[in-house]
Design a protein around this motif. Structure first.
Motif, PDB file in Angstrom:
ATOM      1  N   ARG A   1      41.952  40.272  39.604  1.00 55.12           N
ATOM      2  CA  ARG A   1      42.968  40.732  38.075  1.00 55.12           C
ATOM      3  C   ARG A   1      43.937  41.529  39.062  1.00 55.12           C
ATOM      4  NH1 ARG A   1      44.187  45.776  36.475  1.00 55.12           N
ATOM      5  NH2 ARG A   1      42.660  46.706  38.289  1.00 55.12           N
ATOM      6  N   ASP A   2      44.413  42.252  39.881  1.00 48.07           N
ATOM      7  CA  ASP A   2      45.448  42.637  39.839  1.00 48.07           C
ATOM      8  C   ASP A   2      45.886  41.982  40.892  1.00 48.07           C
ATOM      9  OD1 ASP A   2      46.468  45.082  38.743  1.00 48.07           O
ATOM     10  OD2 ASP A   2      46.364  46.529  40.936  1.00 48.07           O
ATOM     11  N   GLY A   3      45.321  41.169  41.851  1.00 54.87           N
ATOM     12  CA  GLY A   3      46.189  40.087  42.513  1.00 54.87           C
ATOM     13  C   GLY A   3      46.763  39.366  41.987  1.00 54.87           C
ATOM     14  N   ALA A   4      46.164  38.651  40.458  1.00 54.57           N
ATOM     15  CA  ALA A   4      46.800  37.630  39.886  1.00 54.57           C
ATOM     16  C   ALA A   4      48.130  37.579  38.846  1.00 54.57           C
ATOM     17  CB  ALA A   4      45.130  37.473  38.173  1.00 54.57           C
ATOM     18  N   GLN A   5      48.075  39.356  38.527  1.00 61.92           N
ATOM     19  CA  GLN A   5      49.143  39.586  38.263  1.00 61.92           C
ATOM     20  C   GLN A   5      51.049  39.471  39.128  1.00 61.92           C
ATOM     21  OE1 GLN A   5      47.061  43.931  36.033  1.00 61.92           O
ATOM     22  NE2 GLN A   5      48.690  43.296  37.207  1.00 61.92           N
ATOM     23  N   ARG A   6      49.880  39.156  40.716  1.00 58.78           N
ATOM     24  CA  ARG A   6      51.914  38.555  41.460  1.00 58.78           C
ATOM     25  C   ARG A   6      52.529  37.414  40.520  1.00 58.78           C
ATOM     26  NH1 ARG A   6      52.389  37.541  47.140  1.00 58.78           N
ATOM     27  NH2 ARG A   6      54.308  35.689  47.749  1.00 58.78           N
ATOM     28  N   GLU A   7      53.553  37.362  40.427  1.00 56.23           N
ATOM     29  CA  GLU A   7      54.481  36.230  40.205  1.00 56.23           C
ATOM     30  C   GLU A   7      54.391  35.416  40.413  1.00 56.23           C
ATOM     31  OE1 GLU A   7      59.220  35.802  39.346  1.00 56.23           O
ATOM     32  OE2 GLU A   7      58.722  37.463  39.615  1.00 56.23           O
ATOM     33  N   GLY A   8      53.814  34.095  39.800  1.00 57.32           N
ATOM     34  CA  GLY A   8      54.133  32.582  40.703  1.00 57.32           C
ATOM     35  C   GLY A   8      51.823  32.139  41.036  1.00 57.32           C
ATOM     36  N   ILE A   9      51.488  33.400  40.608  1.00 54.10           N
ATOM     37  CA  ILE A   9      49.945  32.790  40.339  1.00 54.10           C
ATOM     38  C   ILE A   9      49.182  32.975  39.329  1.00 54.10           C
ATOM     39  CG2 ILE A   9      47.228  34.071  41.358  1.00 54.10           C
ATOM     40  CD1 ILE A   9      48.886  35.419  43.308  1.00 54.10           C
ATOM     41  N   SER A  10      48.338  31.584  39.057  1.00 58.81           N
ATOM     42  CA  SER A  10      47.691  31.991  37.777  1.00 58.81           C
ATOM     43  C   SER A  10      46.561  30.407  38.489  1.00 58.81           C
ATOM     44  CB  SER A  10      48.448  30.806  36.568  1.00 58.81           C
ATOM     45  OG  SER A  10      48.193  30.321  35.458  1.00 58.81           O
ATOM     46  N   TYR A  11      45.197  31.355  38.012  1.00 60.34           N
ATOM     47  CA  TYR A  11      44.273  31.035  38.741  1.00 60.34           C
ATOM     48  C   TYR A  11      43.935  30.327  37.146  1.00 60.34           C
ATOM     49  CZ  TYR A  11      44.308  34.635  42.992  1.00 60.34           C
ATOM     50  OH  TYR A  11      44.737  34.323  43.924  1.00 60.34           O
ATOM     51  N   SER A  12      42.890  29.188  37.939  1.00 60.43           N
ATOM     52  CA  SER A  12      42.257  28.961  36.674  1.00 60.43           C
ATOM     53  C   SER A  12      40.571  29.444  36.999  1.00 60.43           C
ATOM     54  CB  SER A  12      41.825  27.003  36.651  1.00 60.43           C
ATOM     55  OG  SER A  12      41.435  26.880  38.388  1.00 60.43           O
ATOM     56  N   VAL A  13      39.806  28.809  35.381  1.00 55.97           N
ATOM     57  CA  VAL A  13      38.615  29.378  36.082  1.00 55.97           C
ATOM     58  C   VAL A  13      37.615  29.155  37.494  1.00 55.97           C
ATOM     59  CG1 VAL A  13      36.710  29.650  35.150  1.00 55.97           C
ATOM     60  CG2 VAL A  13      38.277  30.057  33.092  1.00 55.97           C
ATOM     61  N   THR A  14      37.741  27.434  37.471  1.00 61.02           N
ATOM     62  CA  THR A  14      37.672  26.694  38.477  1.00 61.02           C
ATOM     63  C   THR A  14      37.970  27.578  40.319  1.00 61.02           C
ATOM     64  OG1 THR A  14      37.025  25.213  37.759  1.00 61.02           O
ATOM     65  CG2 THR A  14      37.144  25.190  40.051  1.00 61.02           C
ATOM     66  N   ASP A  15      39.364  27.917  40.160  1.00 62.76           N
ATOM     67  CA  ASP A  15      40.222  28.852  41.058  1.00 62.76           C
ATOM     68  C   ASP A  15      39.393  30.171  41.103  1.00 62.76           C
ATOM     69  OD1 ASP A  15      41.800  26.429  41.719  1.00 62.76           O
ATOM     70  OD2 ASP A  15      43.420  27.997  40.436  1.00 62.76           O
ATOM     71  N   LYS A  16      39.241  30.719  39.936  1.00 64.89           N
ATOM     72  CA  LYS A  16      38.499  31.708  40.393  1.00 64.89           C
ATOM     73  C   LYS A  16      36.849  32.221  40.909  1.00 64.89           C
ATOM     74  CE  LYS A  16      39.566  34.854  36.326  1.00 64.89           C
ATOM     75  NZ  LYS A  16      39.854  35.672  37.029  1.00 64.89           N
ATOM     76  N   LEU A  17      36.611  31.106  40.935  1.00 63.94           N
ATOM     77  CA  LEU A  17      35.280  30.753  40.555  1.00 63.94           C
ATOM     78  C   LEU A  17      35.061  30.381  43.027  1.00 63.94           C
ATOM     79  CD1 LEU A  17      33.185  29.015  37.937  1.00 63.94           C
ATOM     80  CD2 LEU A  17      32.914  30.862  38.785  1.00 63.94           C
ATOM     81  N   ALA A  18      35.905  30.248  42.909  1.00 68.01           N
ATOM     82  CA  ALA A  18      36.289  29.553  44.546  1.00 68.01           C
ATOM     83  C   ALA A  18      36.713  30.627  45.095  1.00 68.01           C
ATOM     84  CB  ALA A  18      37.197  28.428  44.348  1.00 68.01           C
TER      85      ALA A  18
END
Length: 555
Positions: free
Chosen positions: A23-40
């Motif tokens: 959640r907070d980490g994904a707010q970094r510029e340049g990061i965009s997790y897919s749902v599969t990424d989030k599960l990993a």
């Protein structure tokens, strides 16, 4: 709530390591997790043994809603961590049970819910546009409703330190509203990241003394103090620390999970992870960087590839006597390793230590060591760099041993170059094709071969392979996997020197070689020649040496 490590050692609820990478980490510029990424990511964090993994904001972001749905459907089997859903309190004037955002938090199925609440009166009045009394009611009503539905609740007191400095009584009433309504704890958030360790610790200590509440800490890194602030808060009485993997986060980022855990465990002796998990810090850090599609920070505390790398000759001399003299802990404790770098700063001790690391015994060979020191300094002055080219350095050390009469089997390339020629052909259709011709002597035979390629280096490599493979069939095992060029300009750009790094690979290991010359093709040739010499050395002189490098793990 009590968790158990795989070894059966209880890991109690008296201290929380809470991760908010998703959640907070994904707010970094340049990061965009897919749902599969989030599960990993969640699985990796769980394998490390963190206590809580915040998955995102269900109901507010479609990907986060899908993530929790897939987790609830069985795609996320957490062994150590509790899954957390993040969200806001009810809106002003709306009952908690009727607020769709609050309902989405319950629908997520997460056993733990973290609510964000305004702790700074200025934010309440200017951003929420409501009263301090209504703000506290929004917090208390939402917490009571979620606890009544069987959820464990944490409350993030946003902008707490700024709010406490402006109106301490209001900030403390916000904490009281949350805890009195049933929240397990209140997290003091340095949302703007403007605090320094001493002042932050004083505030945490004062809050604990005035309230008796259990508190947590959440720090941003805008003053480059997020890790120090988090550790200071724990020492001042916080028993819940929120972090992100590798410090990912908005603006300058958040407190780095791996640095905070490393400090709490190795410096303060706090059992913040299950038994045996601390050695996973480096592996998990690098794996999470790969998922984020970011290069791992080589200089990151505890887990960086250069964190335990020593370059100065003075350091190497001390490390040769006792590695602990220049390492603050054994790198293996956190799954890392010590390296000795060889540059123009290198002395005899650096080369002896590096030789031992590479399997080249330089002990009792002072002439060879002295020759290697002189040769390295001479080459580095001309633009060579052996920091990232261990294979070329090993060849150099073995040649110096041979020159000093200490060893035999000098590792030269398994062929002799007579000449090569590279042509560039711009064709009528606009295509640009390189053609290379090599003349070599191999196995007592003179061979001439020509090949085309996508660029002069590729053509040269292709021609060399065509000439050699019939005589050296093992060459088919070698693949060129990376090629880096750096132009080393001097006073005049036309006199620039080119440094080439070539990374090669076979079924057992990877190795890097270097070449330097005023001509990019010749620099590439020197690196390619060393790559084949190294492969021949491994086959003929040291075939039983254990494989190293990334490829070894999958061989």
């Amino acid at each position: 709530m009590t968790r158990t490590t795989p070894a059966g050692t209880p890991l109690g609820d008296d201290f929380h390591v809470y991760d908010t990478t998703l959640r907070d980490g994904a707010q970094r510029e340049g990061i965009s997790y897919s749902v599969t990424d989030k599960l990993a990511v969640a699985r990796l964090l769980d394998s490390l043994g963190v206590g809580f993994v915040e998955g995102g904001w269900p109901g507010a972001l479609p990907k986060d809603t899908e993530f929790f749905a897939r987790a609830a459907a069985g795609e996320l089997d957490l062994r150590h961590a509790a899954l957390v859903a993040f969200g806001a309190t009810r809106r002003a004037g709306v009952p908690a049970q009727e607020d769709p955002q609050v309902r989405a938090l319950l629908d997520s199925g997460a056993p733990v819910i973290t609510l964000v609440a305004k702790a700074d009166r200025r934010h309440v009045e200017r951003a929420l546009r409501t009263s301090a009394e209504e703000n506290r009611a929004m917090i208390a009503d939402t917490v009571r409703h979620l606890v009544g539905e069987g959820r464990r609740v944490f409350v993030d007191a946003e902008h707490f330190f700024d709010g406490y400095a402006h109106d301490p009584d209001h900030a403390l009433r916000v904490l009281d509203a949350a805890v009195t309504a049933g929240a397990d704890l209140a997290v003091l958030c340095d949302t703007n990241g403007g605090q320094l360790p001493t002042g932050l610790a004083d505030t945490v200590r004062e809050v604990v003394a005035r309230t008796g509440f259990r508190v947590g800490i959440h720090c941003q890194d805008d003053t480059a103090c997020a890790v120090a602030n988090s550790v200071a808060a724990v020492q001042a009485g916080a028993s819940h620390v929120q972090c992100t993997a590798n410090g990912y986060g908005e603006r300058a980022g958040n407190a780095d999970l791996f640095s905070v855990v490393g400090n709490l465990r190795t410096k303060l002796g706090m059992p913040v992870l299950p038994d045996g998990r601390l050695t996973e810090l480096t592996r998990v850090s690098h794996a999470l960087a790969e998922i984020a599609n970011l290069a791992p920070d080589a200089h990151q505390a505890y887990v960086g590839a250069s964190t335990f790398a020593h370059k100065a000759g003075l350091h190497a001399s001390a490390i040769k006597v006792d590695p602990e003299l220049y390492n603050h802990l054994d790198p293996a404790v956190v799954g890392n390793e010590m390296r000795v770098l060889v540059t123009e700063m290198a002395g005899r001790a650096s080369l002896e230590l590096k030789g031992a690391e590479l399997g080249v015994d330089l002990s009792g060979a002072p002439d060879a060591v002295g020759g290697a020191v002189r040769r390295v300094k001479e080459l580095e002055a001309r633009g060579w760099s052996f920091e990232a080219a261990d294979a070329s350095l090993e060849l150099l050390l073995r040649r110096e041993l041979d020159a000093a009469g200490e060893r035999s089997a000098v590792p030269e390339a398994p062929f002799e170059l007579e000449s090569y020629r590279v042509l560039l052909d711009h064709r009528p259709d606009g295509a640009v094709v390189s053609e290379a011709t090599v003349k070599v002597h191999v196995a007592g035979t003179r061979v001439i071969a020509t090949a085309e390629g996508n660029g002069p280096v590729n053509a040269l490599d292709a021609a060399l392979r065509e000439a050699l493979v019939p005589h050296l069939p093992w060459l088919d095992e070698v693949a060129l996997v990376d090629y880096k060029v750096r132009i080393l300009t001097d006073a005049s750009g036309t006199d620039a020197v080119t440094r080439v790094l070539v990374e090669s690979r076979d079924d057992h290991e990877e190795w890097t070689t270097v070449g330097v010359h005023g001509n990019i093709v010749e620099a590439s040739w020197l690196a390619l020649r060393d790559a084949l010499a190294y492969k021949a050395l491994r086959r003929n002189a040291n075939a039983d040496r254990p494989a190293t490098g990334p490829a070894a793990a999958t061989a």
